[in-house]
Design an enzyme around this catalytic site. Structure first.
Site, short mmCIF file in Angstrom:
data_model
loop_
_atom_site.label_atom_id
_atom_site.label_comp_id
_atom_site.label_asym_id
_atom_site.label_seq_id
_atom_site.Cartn_x
_atom_site.Cartn_y
_atom_site.Cartn_z
N HIS A 1 0.81 -1.23 0.00
CA HIS A 1 0.00 0.00 0.00
C HIS A 1 0.84 1.27 0.00
O HIS A 1 1.65 1.49 0.88
CB HIS A 1 -0.95 0.03 1.19
CG HIS A 1 -2.02 1.06 1.07
ND1 HIS A 1 -3.18 0.84 0.37
CD2 HIS A 1 -2.09 2.33 1.50
CE1 HIS A 1 -3.92 1.92 0.40
NE2 HIS A 1 -3.29 2.85 1.08
N ASP B 1 0.22 5.60 -1.08
CA ASP B 1 -0.73 6.64 -1.49
C ASP B 1 -0.09 7.79 -2.25
O ASP B 1 -0.57 8.93 -2.18
CB ASP B 1 -1.46 7.19 -0.25
CG ASP B 1 -2.70 6.35 0.09
OD1 ASP B 1 -3.52 6.12 -0.80
OD2 ASP B 1 -2.82 5.93 1.26
N GLU C 1 -8.81 2.04 -2.97
CA GLU C 1 -8.96 2.07 -1.52
C GLU C 1 -10.31 2.67 -1.17
O GLU C 1 -10.51 3.88 -1.25
CB GLU C 1 -7.83 2.89 -0.88
CG GLU C 1 -7.91 2.87 0.63
CD GLU C 1 -6.70 3.47 1.32
OE1 GLU C 1 -6.01 4.29 0.69
OE2 GLU C 1 -6.45 3.12 2.48
N HIS D 1 -13.26 2.52 3.14
CA HIS D 1 -12.20 3.32 3.75
C HIS D 1 -12.72 3.67 5.15
O HIS D 1 -13.21 2.77 5.84
CB HIS D 1 -11.85 4.56 2.90
CG HIS D 1 -10.62 5.24 3.40
ND1 HIS D 1 -10.65 6.41 4.11
CD2 HIS D 1 -9.32 4.89 3.30
CE1 HIS D 1 -9.41 6.75 4.45
NE2 HIS D 1 -8.58 5.85 3.97
N HIS E 1 -9.19 -1.49 6.75
CA HIS E 1 -10.21 -0.45 6.92
C HIS E 1 -11.61 -0.97 7.18
O HIS E 1 -12.47 -0.21 7.62
CB HIS E 1 -10.29 0.51 5.71
CG HIS E 1 -9.20 1.53 5.66
ND1 HIS E 1 -9.14 2.60 6.53
CD2 HIS E 1 -8.12 1.64 4.85
CE1 HIS E 1 -8.06 3.32 6.25
NE2 HIS E 1 -7.42 2.76 5.24
N HIS F 1 -2.66 -3.06 4.51
CA HIS F 1 -1.90 -2.16 5.40
C HIS F 1 -2.58 -2.08 6.76
O HIS F 1 -3.31 -1.14 7.06
CB HIS F 1 -1.69 -0.78 4.76
CG HIS F 1 -2.93 -0.03 4.37
ND1 HIS F 1 -3.91 -0.54 3.55
CD2 HIS F 1 -3.35 1.23 4.68
CE1 HIS F 1 -4.87 0.35 3.38
NE2 HIS F 1 -4.56 1.45 4.06
N ASP G 1 2.24 1.88 3.87
CA ASP G 1 1.30 3.00 3.95
C ASP G 1 2.00 4.35 3.81
O ASP G 1 1.50 5.36 4.33
CB ASP G 1 0.49 2.94 5.26
CG ASP G 1 -0.85 3.68 5.15
OD1 ASP G 1 -1.22 4.10 4.05
OD2 ASP G 1 -1.51 3.85 6.19
ZN LIG Z 1 -5.55 3.40 4.26
#
Ligand SMILES: [Zn+2]
Ligand SMILES: *[C@@H]1O[C@H](CO)[C@@H](O)[C@H](O)[C@H]1NC(C)=O
Ligand SMILES: *[C@@H]1O[C@H](CO)[C@@H](O)[C@H](O)[C@H]1NC(C)=O
Ligand SMILES: *[C@@H]1O[C@H](CO)[C@@H](O)[C@H](O)[C@H]1NC(C)=O
Ligand SMILES: *[C@@H]1O[C@H](CO)[C@@H](O)[C@H](O)[C@H]1NC(C)=O
Length: 435
Positions: A54, A56, A157, A184, A230, A251, A320
């Site tokens: 993961h 972002d 996600e 999420h 999540h 994650h 993450d």
């Molecule tokens: Zn996340």
């Protein structure tokens, strides 16, 4: 008595010199062993580079640059912890990049925003020679054998991205998406989040609805990895009960070590093991030490605990980076993964276990997801729809024949098409008759 005295006096006489000597030796030892340890980690990670679950970066590209890739050089980025050069020093050879759009977009333009995030990941991974977008295990393996490439995997996600629509899910698959977290920090109309940050779609005791189950089944059929990071534990449990393929927590860390609801409790980890899925440990300090600060030892504690509970074959890494605010000392950016591997070697993890954690476990899960998909591929495409009352909102247009008034004014192209239907029908009949 006397010999002891002699001994002690000899000792005290020799102390300064021997201390110096010991210090020198231990210093030397440290340099040598430090060097060898580092070499050992480097060697291990060269043979088994990391597949991380993961990242972002796409979110940061939107926040800082509104996705204008032309404004940045991904080889070296300042405001973030991920770039090509640091991925390379971190021995990251494959990265799952998340297309994430804020929960606030649910019931608004989540689908458009998700498409835009998919676009930016696809652009990143095709316009840069350093990256290669992969959508299969075979593609992943061959990309990882190419020393110049970093493989990109594409994930979504948050289930709000599909706007409760299986056709939308299928089109995301077509664009290369191979993994999706069901939620999420917000519930969707069909699955429950681990967070209560948003008050939308409060669940009573149905953590995965009939439609939610259909989403999981369609993901199994398509070959999209179900990601349980999540989701609430109840939702995760329901998914583990029905998924035909292994799942991942892309994650998440251990709740026993840090009691945060984003982490996974032991009872759920045992269910994960039955499913042969993996938990890819998140480095976010708040999930690691439950405090603002953390270090490599705290992260390693999660690995030790999970290994003891369900074995190294159930573990991966999902740092993450870019998705969290603070990272442990020693793991500040994507170049630092070797520090964790070194710590685990010091804690007597075997090279075999570490190879599993770094990449083999993920590949095994992905392979299994593909196998299940092949097996189910010929079963029917799901046409399950979410009940309208569960998704009613002002942004959802329900297609229905236009009202009488619109038909007569002929302002609406749809109604015009309707009005032409009899003409078309007559033409068609005429054609049929004539042939
Ligand atoms: Zn996340
Ligand atoms: C919870 O589920 C039970 C059936 O399992 C049902 O009878 C009950 O009404 C539900 N409660 C709520 C609050 O939805
Ligand atoms: C597990 O799934 C089966 C159907 O496949 C269902 O009958 C059962 O109630 C489920 N159990 C739980 C705990 O969700
Ligand atoms: C991490 O922090 C703890 C205290 O919270 C300390 O005991 C430990 O030695 C530290 N480890 C490293 C590698 O710095
Ligand atoms: C690692 O193994 C060695 C030899 O088996 C042992 O002496 C040492 O205490 C172990 N270290 C840890 C942290 O378990």
């Amino acid at each position: 008595m006397s010999s002891r005295r002699i001994g002690s006096s000899t000792f005290s006489v020799l102390l300064p010199g021997s201390t110096r000597c010991l210090l020198l030796l231990s210093g030397l030892c440290h340099v040598i062993s430090g060097g060898t340890d580092r070499d050992r980690v480097h060697d291990l990670m060269s043979r088994y580079p990391l597949i991380d679950g993961h990242n972002d970066l796409a979110l940061k590209l939107r926040i800082h640059h509104n996705n204008r890739l032309s404004q940045v050089d991904l080889h070296k980025l300042n405001k973030v912890t991920t770039d090509v050069s640091r991925l390379r020093s971190g021995h990251v050879k494959a990265q799952m990049f998340a297309a994430y759009v804020l929960c606030g977009s649910q019931q608004k333009d989540a689908v458009r925003l998700t498409l835009e995030q998919i676009d930016v990941v696809r652009r990143m991974c095709t316009e840069y020679q350093d990256f290669e977008l992969v959508t299969s295990v075979q593609g992943l393996r061959s990309s990882m054998m190419n020393k110049d490439k970093i493989a990109c995997l594409l994930s979504i996600e948050g289930g709000h991205s599909i706007d409760s629509s299986l056709p939308t899910l299928r089109m995301f698959y077509q664009l290369g998406v191979r993994s999706m977290t069901l939620t999420h920090n917000c519930n969707t109309p069909w699955a429950e989040s681990s967070s209560d940050l948003y008050a939308v779609f409060q669940r009573k005791n149905e953590s995965l609805t009939h439609f939610g189950k259909a989403v999981v089944q369609e993901m199994n059929r398509l070959g999209i990895i179900v990601d349980l990071s999540h989701t609430s534990w109840e939702t995760a449990f329901s998914v583990l009960n029905i998924s035909r393929a292994p799942v991942i927590f892309s994650h998440s860390s251990s709740y026993s070590i840090c009691e945060h609801t984003r982490n996974v409790p032991d009872w759920l980890l045992r269910e994960l093991k039955k499913n042969q899925g993996i938990i890819m440990v998140n480095f976010y300090s708040k999930f690691i030490s439950c405090q603002k600060e953390a270090n490599v030892s705290h992260v390693a504690d999660h690995f030790d605990h999970i290994r003891e509970l369900i074995g190294a074959e159930s573990i991966g890494i999902g740092g993450d980076y870019e998705g969290a605010q603070t990272f442990p000392h020693g793991l500040e950016d994507v170049s630092k993964y070797p520090a964790l591997i070194q710590e685990l070697l010091w804690r007597n993890w075997t090279e075999d276990e570490l190879a599993d954690v770094l990449q083999r476990n993920f590949i095994r899960v992905f392979e299994e997801v593909e196998r299940v998909s092949k097996e189910l591929g010929h079963t029917q495409t799901s046409e399950v729809e979410i009940p309208l009352k569960e998704v009613q909102n002002p942004c959802r247009l329900v297609l229905e024949p236009p009202k009488q008034r619109e038909v007569t004014t002929l302002k609406n192209p749809f109604s015009r098409a309707q009005s032409r239907k009899p003409v078309l029908l007559i033409l068609a009949v005429a054609l049929l008759v004539s042939t």
